[in-house]
Design a protein around this motif. Structure first.
Motif, PDB file in Angstrom:
ATOM      1  N   SER A   1       2.888   1.939   9.366  1.00 47.46           N
ATOM      2  CA  SER A   1       1.815   1.594   8.675  1.00 47.46           C
ATOM      3  C   SER A   1       1.597  -0.079   8.956  1.00 47.46           C
ATOM      4  O   SER A   1       0.319  -0.450   8.873  1.00 47.46           O
TER       5      SER A   1
ATOM      6  N   ARG B   1      -5.232   4.497  -0.140  1.00 43.42           N
ATOM      7  CA  ARG B   1      -4.451   3.517  -0.983  1.00 43.42           C
ATOM      8  C   ARG B   1      -5.488   2.422  -1.131  1.00 43.42           C
ATOM      9  O   ARG B   1      -5.600   1.779  -2.140  1.00 43.42           O
ATOM     10  N   VAL B   2      -6.346   1.786   0.031  1.00 48.23           N
ATOM     11  CA  VAL B   2      -6.990   0.873  -0.221  1.00 48.23           C
ATOM     12  C   VAL B   2      -8.253   1.206  -0.972  1.00 48.23           C
ATOM     13  O   VAL B   2      -8.890   0.297  -1.758  1.00 48.23           O
TER      14      VAL B   2
ATOM     15  N   MET C   1       0.403  -0.786  -7.207  1.00 53.13           N
ATOM     16  CA  MET C   1       0.160  -1.406  -5.968  1.00 53.13           C
ATOM     17  C   MET C   1       0.325  -2.820  -5.770  1.00 53.13           C
ATOM     18  O   MET C   1       0.559  -3.720  -5.138  1.00 53.13           O
TER      19      MET C   1
ATOM     20  N   ARG D   1     -11.342  -0.925   4.262  1.00 56.72           N
ATOM     21  CA  ARG D   1     -11.306   0.413   4.196  1.00 56.72           C
ATOM     22  C   ARG D   1     -11.905   1.155   5.140  1.00 56.72           C
ATOM     23  O   ARG D   1     -11.723   2.226   5.657  1.00 56.72           O
TER      24      ARG D   1
ATOM     25  N   LEU E   1       0.728  -1.284   0.114  1.00 52.97           N
ATOM     26  CA  LEU E   1       0.017   0.209  -0.123  1.00 52.97           C
ATOM     27  C   LEU E   1       0.943   1.341   0.034  1.00 52.97           C
ATOM     28  O   LEU E   1       0.777   2.103  -0.762  1.00 52.97           O
TER      29      LEU E   1
ATOM     30  N   LEU F   1      -3.467   4.884   4.556  1.00 51.98           N
ATOM     31  CA  LEU F   1      -3.814   3.652   4.064  1.00 51.98           C
ATOM     32  C   LEU F   1      -5.178   3.358   3.661  1.00 51.98           C
ATOM     33  O   LEU F   1      -5.545   2.720   2.450  1.00 51.98           O
TER      34      LEU F   1
END
Length: 704
Positions: A400, A474-475, A522, A425, A384, A471
């Protein structure tokens, strides 16, 4: 029709064809089905198997290789060679004439007079004649040897003798004994498995064995010698199935098609031909270039612009070779690239994961098949936000990883699985309902340690230094409608996990490039992180594992470089391609080039990329020749006249040439040469084996 005959189309009477009196003859039964190709014989396979493969330098295509000298021999011009040989012959003839006609006296017969009795020398019969003429012959041969050495007669014979004629008769090869013939399987006979060796030799002679079969059975025999399989089990399988024994789990014995030349006996695939260039070592010039697991085990990095041939001339042959090794039970391969990149047909792979394609049969396990929340968090954090870590060797993603572990552990304890992409998420965003449900589940099961993890996560939410929001963003790239059916954790799909690298599996992962470039990068980081984590804990490290990533833009991170450095000890390697080194952060370019043992610079490289390759390839000592022309000044009137006449004839002033030879240190390949001196379709490649043997940078024609 008439009673005694028939008439043709013109009305002419034709006598009837007489019928045989006996029973009708039956045609012979065909040897094979009509239209079927003839049964092959084993001559081609046996010729391939018996072709010599001598030991050679790293990267040399060993199939039928003939070694060359380490240094180039000085080639004498033909005119000088022939004139010198003729002059030497005339000198020898003159010397013999002077001796024979006694112009130089009789001293040359003194040894004969000192060491032989007088009765022998003065014998008028046959014995005396034999003695004298034998001595004359000895003197003539001595003169011939001396002048022949001075006149280089051996070189004349080598260059113009029968060995150089185009229609020279080849020397017949010496027949192999059964102990030397690989087609007779001498290693099985020596171990007592004579019946199995006879069956395999018969299959080879009948044309029923292929190179993959030979490699697969040889791999199974290695398992017998190492104790992983029993001799009786191996012998029984061979006697029952012959060349089809010990099949790959897919049941396939070859690929649907081959584009490159492969030699499974040495494990090499031929990528091209080393150019006959002065910058290449003489022993490599004109030889084939072959790569195998002993080189890929140190990893390969290929850099070249779009259209330079990275996929077609490098990635596709290597992927094809690794798939053949997997069918032989020697390797496990994972090939990652964009959909439609030409990485081989789907039939050449056991598992094809087409992320973003609803028709994909297989899914990708987001957590790498592990049940440990901390391990899953480390791998997922690298995927990520690995590219956001500080771009130096000390950069990492520990913060992270901690955030993800604080959520993955409690969720798995409550639900018995890891969260899906939408659930992860929501947890990273701190949605009240999922967090409350997670807390209630932990309280009901009295998981105090996991409750403390969840409390710590809730305290960190909203702080300026919290990475949970990053994070979650990115998810969110994976929480798109195109990926709605993927990364499922409920057990309803068929996820592929890189934990399967303990088996000879062939995997192709297609990444969605159009409209999802960030998600593709990713996912490529995710596969690389899972690969480096999986190969480190494999039980059977005799199986070579290789990850091939076509276009590794955004994949190289500090943790990825550290992971690549550890692969060599685990009998694994990676193959990465880049359009330019600018796709890698500047602090990571040197460590990346140092972590990969094989480095390739394709044509069209930029000078600043060439500078990085020039630095990692270093310098070498060479012999430099400086030539200086100095004009000659005449001092006397006759000399001035002579110089004037010479200048009128030649058009140049009389000069004296001075040559200075010195040792200097020069770059093997400069940045300018890499940028402007590599022809199209060529590449400069340096190699390192897992044993530490090196090959200097070689100019290679990838089209040869």
């Amino acid at each position: 029709m008439d009673s005694d005959g028939t008439r043709d189309a013109r009305g002419t009477h034709v006598n009837p064809v007489p019928r045989p009196a006996g029973p009708p003859t039956v045609p012979p039964r065909p040897a094979r089905e009509p239209g079927a190709p003839p049964m092959p014989d084993g001559s081609a396979f046996l010729t391939w198997l018996r072709t010599p493969r001598p030991d050679a330098a790293p990267g040399v295509w060993r199939f039928g290789h003939k070694a060359r000298a380490q240094e180039e021999l000085e080639e004498i011009p033909t005119r000088h060679l022939l004139s010198g040989a003729l002059i030497a012959f005339l000198v020898g003839w003159l010397a013999w004439s002077l001796l024979w006609n006694r112009y130089l006296g009789g001293w040359w017969v003194l040894p004969l007079e000192l060491f032989t009795p007088d009765s022998w020398r003065h014998d008028p019969g046959v014995a005396g004649a034999i003695l004298w003429y034998s001595y004359y012959t000895l003197i003539a041969l001595t003169i011939m040897l001396v002048v022949g050495r001075l006149g280089r007669w051996a070189e004349v014979w080598r260059r113009f003798g029968p060995s150089s004629w185009g229609k020279a008769v080849p020397r017949p090869e010496r027949a192999m004994t059964p102990e030397q013939d690989p087609a007779e399987w001498p290693q099985l006979r020596a171990a007592g498995a004579v019946d199995a060796a006879e069956r395999l030799a018969a299959e080879a002679r009948a044309g029923l064995m292929r190179d993959v079969d030979h490699a697969r059975i040889a791999r199974a025999w290695q398992g017998v010698r190492s104790g992983r399989f029993g001799l009786a089990t191996f012998t029984g399988a061979v006697l029952q199935d012959g060349a089809a024994a010990c099949l790959h789990p897919s049941g396939e014995r070859d690929l649907p098609a081959r584009l490159a030349r492969h030699d499974l006996l040495t494990g090499q695939v031929r990528l091209g031909t080393t150019a006959d260039d002065a910058r290449n070592p003489y022993a490599y010039r004109g030889t084939g270039l072959g790569l195998g697991p002993e080189l890929l085990g140190t990893s390969l990095l290929a850099v070249g612009p779009a259209g330079s041939g990275k996929t077609g001339t490098v990635i596709r042959p290597l992927a094809e070779s690794l798939c053949l090794h997997a069918l032989a039970g020697r390797a496990a391969v994972v090939v990652v690239g964009a959909a439609g990149a030409g990485l081989g047909p789907a039939d050449a792979y056991d598992v094809v994961v087409q992320i973003g394609n609803p028709e994909s049969v297989y899914d990708l396990d987001l957590y790498g098949g592990t049940a440990d929340p901390d391990e899953a968090a480390a791998v997922l954090a690298e995927a990520l936000v690995g590219d956001l870590a500080e771009p130096h060797q000390g950069g990492d993603t520990r913060r992270s990883t901690t955030v993800l572990a604080q959520l993955l552990g409690p969720f798995r304890s409550v639900h018995g699985r890891f969260p899906s992409v939408p659930e992860l998420r929501q947890l990273l965003d701190g949605a009240p309902a999922p967090m409350a449900a997670l807390r209630k589940g932990l309280e009901d099961s009295r998981q105090e340690s996991l409750l403390r993890e969840l409390d710590a996560r809730e305290r960190q939410m909203g702080n300026p230094g919290d990475v949970g929001g990053i994070l979650a963003d990115r998810v969110a790239l994976l929480d798109r409608p195109a990926f709605a059916g993927f990364f499922d954790t409920s057990g309803q799909s068929r996820p592929f996990s890189l934990k399967a690298l303990d088996h000879p599996v062939r995997v192709r992962i297609d990444l969605p490039q159009r409209g999802h470039a960030d998600a593709s990068r990713m996912l490529a980081r995710l596969v690389l992180a899972q690969f480096t984590a999986s190969v480190a804990v494999r039980e059977d490290r005799s199986l070579f594992a290789c990850l091939v990533i076509d276009d590794a833009t955004g994949v190289v991170t500090p943790e990825a470089v550290r992971g690549v450095q550890r692969l060599r000890s685990g009998n694994a390697g990676v193959v990465l391609t880049l359009r330019t080194l600018d796709d890698v952060p500047r602090p990571l370019r040197g460590p990346l080039l140092g972590a990969t043992g094989c480095r390739m610079a394709l044509s069209g490289l930029t000078p600043w990329d060439g500078q990085d390759f020039a630095e990692v390839w270093g310098k070498e000592w060479i012999e430099a020749r400086d030539v200086t022309d100095r004009q000659i000044i005449a001092e006397t009137p006759a000399g001035k006249v002579l110089h004037a006449v010479r200048q009128v004839i030649t058009g140049k002033a009389p000069t004296a040439r001075a040559v200075t030879v010195r040792q200097v240190e020069r770059e093997r390949w400069s940045a300018s040469e890499l940028a402007h001196g590599v022809p199209p379709g060529h590449a400069v490649l340096s190699l390192t084996t897992v044993k530490g043997e090196h090959a200097p940078p070689l100019l290679v024609d990838l089209r040869g």
